[in-house]
Scaffold this active site. Structure first.
Site, PDB file in Angstrom:
ATOM      1  N   ASP A   1      36.903  38.859  42.600  1.00 63.05           N
ATOM      2  CA  ASP A   1      36.621  37.987  43.741  1.00 63.05           C
ATOM      3  C   ASP A   1      35.557  38.687  44.564  1.00 63.05           C
ATOM      4  OD1 ASP A   1      36.983  35.574  45.115  1.00 63.05           O
ATOM      5  OD2 ASP A   1      38.168  36.572  46.647  1.00 63.05           O
TER       6      ASP A   1
ATOM      7  N   ASN B   1      34.355  31.383  34.366  1.00 63.84           N
ATOM      8  CA  ASN B   1      33.392  30.717  33.494  1.00 63.84           C
ATOM      9  C   ASN B   1      31.988  30.881  34.051  1.00 63.84           C
ATOM     10  OD1 ASN B   1      34.907  29.713  31.310  1.00 63.84           O
ATOM     11  ND2 ASN B   1      35.818  28.188  32.671  1.00 63.84           N
ATOM     12  N   ASN B   2      31.868  31.746  35.090  1.00 63.50           N
ATOM     13  CA  ASN B   2      30.573  31.996  35.714  1.00 63.50           C
ATOM     14  C   ASN B   2      29.730  32.886  34.783  1.00 63.50           C
ATOM     15  OD1 ASN B   2      28.599  33.530  37.214  1.00 63.50           O
ATOM     16  ND2 ASN B   2      29.545  32.752  39.087  1.00 63.50           N
TER      17      ASN B   2
ATOM     18  N   HIS C   1      26.944  44.820  44.625  1.00 64.18           N
ATOM     19  CA  HIS C   1      28.367  45.058  44.874  1.00 64.18           C
ATOM     20  C   HIS C   1      29.142  44.982  43.561  1.00 64.18           C
ATOM     21  CE1 HIS C   1      27.161  40.952  45.029  1.00 64.18           C
ATOM     22  NE2 HIS C   1      28.353  40.439  45.243  1.00 64.18           N
ATOM     23  N   ARG C   2      28.768  44.032  42.691  1.00 63.70           N
ATOM     24  CA  ARG C   2      29.476  43.869  41.412  1.00 63.70           C
ATOM     25  C   ARG C   2      29.210  45.089  40.521  1.00 63.70           C
ATOM     26  NH1 ARG C   2      27.714  39.080  40.799  1.00 63.70           N
ATOM     27  NH2 ARG C   2      29.207  38.300  42.297  1.00 63.70           N
TER      28      ARG C   2
ATOM     29  N   PHE D   1      21.533  33.735  43.456  1.00 62.02           N
ATOM     30  CA  PHE D   1      22.326  32.559  43.836  1.00 62.02           C
ATOM     31  C   PHE D   1      23.004  32.840  45.174  1.00 62.02           C
ATOM     32  CE2 PHE D   1      26.780  33.920  43.143  1.00 62.02           C
ATOM     33  CZ  PHE D   1      26.548  35.165  42.578  1.00 62.02           C
ATOM     34  N   GLY D   2      23.841  31.927  45.598  1.00 64.04           N
ATOM     35  CA  GLY D   2      24.644  32.133  46.809  1.00 64.04           C
ATOM     36  C   GLY D   2      23.792  32.510  48.021  1.00 64.04           C
TER      37      GLY D   2
HETATM   38  P1  IMP Z   1      33.387  34.155  43.890  1.00 63.56           P
HETATM   39  O1  IMP Z   1      33.607  35.598  43.607  1.00 63.56           O
HETATM   40  O2  IMP Z   1      32.880  33.427  42.698  1.00 63.56           O
HETATM   41  O3  IMP Z   1      34.575  33.521  44.544  1.00 63.56           O
HETATM   42  O4  IMP Z   1      32.158  34.144  44.907  1.00 63.56           O
HETATM   43  C1  IMP Z   1      32.273  33.685  46.194  1.00 63.56           C
HETATM   44  C2  IMP Z   1      30.958  33.365  46.833  1.00 63.56           C
HETATM   45  O5  IMP Z   1      30.404  34.564  47.359  1.00 63.56           O
HETATM   46  C3  IMP Z   1      29.871  32.774  45.942  1.00 63.56           C
HETATM   47  O6  IMP Z   1      29.986  31.393  45.836  1.00 63.56           O
HETATM   48  C4  IMP Z   1      28.631  33.147  46.712  1.00 63.56           C
HETATM   49  O7  IMP Z   1      28.417  32.244  47.748  1.00 63.56           O
HETATM   50  C5  IMP Z   1      29.005  34.496  47.318  1.00 63.56           C
HETATM   51  N1  IMP Z   1      28.519  35.585  46.460  1.00 63.56           N
HETATM   52  C6  IMP Z   1      29.260  36.390  45.661  1.00 63.56           C
HETATM   53  N2  IMP Z   1      28.472  37.286  45.020  1.00 63.56           N
HETATM   54  C7  IMP Z   1      27.205  36.992  45.408  1.00 63.56           C
HETATM   55  C8  IMP Z   1      25.932  37.552  45.069  1.00 63.56           C
HETATM   56  O8  IMP Z   1      25.779  38.486  44.271  1.00 63.56           O
HETATM   57  N3  IMP Z   1      24.875  36.989  45.693  1.00 63.56           N
HETATM   58  C9  IMP Z   1      24.960  35.966  46.572  1.00 63.56           C
HETATM   59  N4  IMP Z   1      26.108  35.403  46.898  1.00 63.56           N
HETATM   60  C10 IMP Z   1      27.234  35.931  46.336  1.00 63.56           C
END
Ligand code: IMP
Length: 200
Positions: free
Chosen positions: A69, A8-9, A182-183, A154-155
């Protein structure tokens, strides 16, 4: 054709739809179909977690399901926070990203500049109702700064200085980030394999 994305992101949905819409695929999120489910990420790798989520949602819905992930791997920390990137600080509240960054800076405070290499990793998985599966991974390389810089993203973005840019992810325009992330890299490889899978 409809494909369900097990997230849902909003950020992820937008990035994934930008690629898959070109293939004439209509994406749905979990909330689009009214499914409120949180799959436990118990895997030890990004690949295990992406497959775990896609398989579980496929088992419930019978749809073609895509899940991903991702996280940050810091070489000086033997790959941590890795699969625990979202839960690194142990906080789960609204400020959890800020707490995660704080913890990372603290753990890295005595690490010299030349040993601050890191990478973001994403694994994307697709699971078909007939049991076929595919996975694709992507990386972006950089290093961990000594303070937060930039306000986009973010993150861990404001701590991650991207190789070749000398800027953090949080300083880059979103379009630039979305083209080198990376995505994005995982999606490029995913797109090729997914086309083949749908045609076979
Ligand atoms: P998930 O894939 O939603 O489980 O992401 C795990 C965690 O990795 C996120 O909550 C972020 O803290 C970090 N993360 C994943 N992708 C990014 C990004 O593109 N930028 C910054 N943090 C990321």
């Amino acid at each position: 054709m409809k494909v369900l994305v097990a997230t849902n992101n909003k950020h992820k949905l937008e990035e994934i739809s930008a690629i898959l819409n070109k293939m004439g695929v209509e994406l749905q999120s979990l909330s689009d179909i009214g499914l409120d489910i949180e799959v436990d990420e118990t895997g030890e790798t990004f690949l295990e977690n992406a497959l775990l989520k896609a398989r579980e949602v496929e088992a419930i819905t019978g749809s073609i399901v895509i899940a991903d992930d991702s996280g940050l791997e810091v070489m000086a920390l033997d790959g941590r926070p890795g699969v625990n990137s979202a839960r690194y600080s142990g906080y789960s509240g609204i400020d959890k990203d800020a707490k995660n960054r704080e913890k990372l800076l603290e753990e890295m405070k005595n690490v010299p500049d030349e040993k601050r290499n890191a990478r973001f990793c994403t694994v994307i998985a697709a699971v078909m109702p007939d049991g076929r599966e595919l996975t694709a991974e992507g990386f972006v390389y950089g290093r961990i700064g000594r303070a937060e810089v930039g306000t986009n993203g973010f993150g861990y973005d404001s701590l991650f200085i991207v190789d070749g840019y000398d800027k953090t992810m949080a300083e880059l325009d979103p379009e630039v980030k979305n083209s080198i992330s990376h995505r994005a890299n995982a999606l490029k490889s995913f797109e090729i394999q997914f086309r083949e899978l749908l045609q076979s």
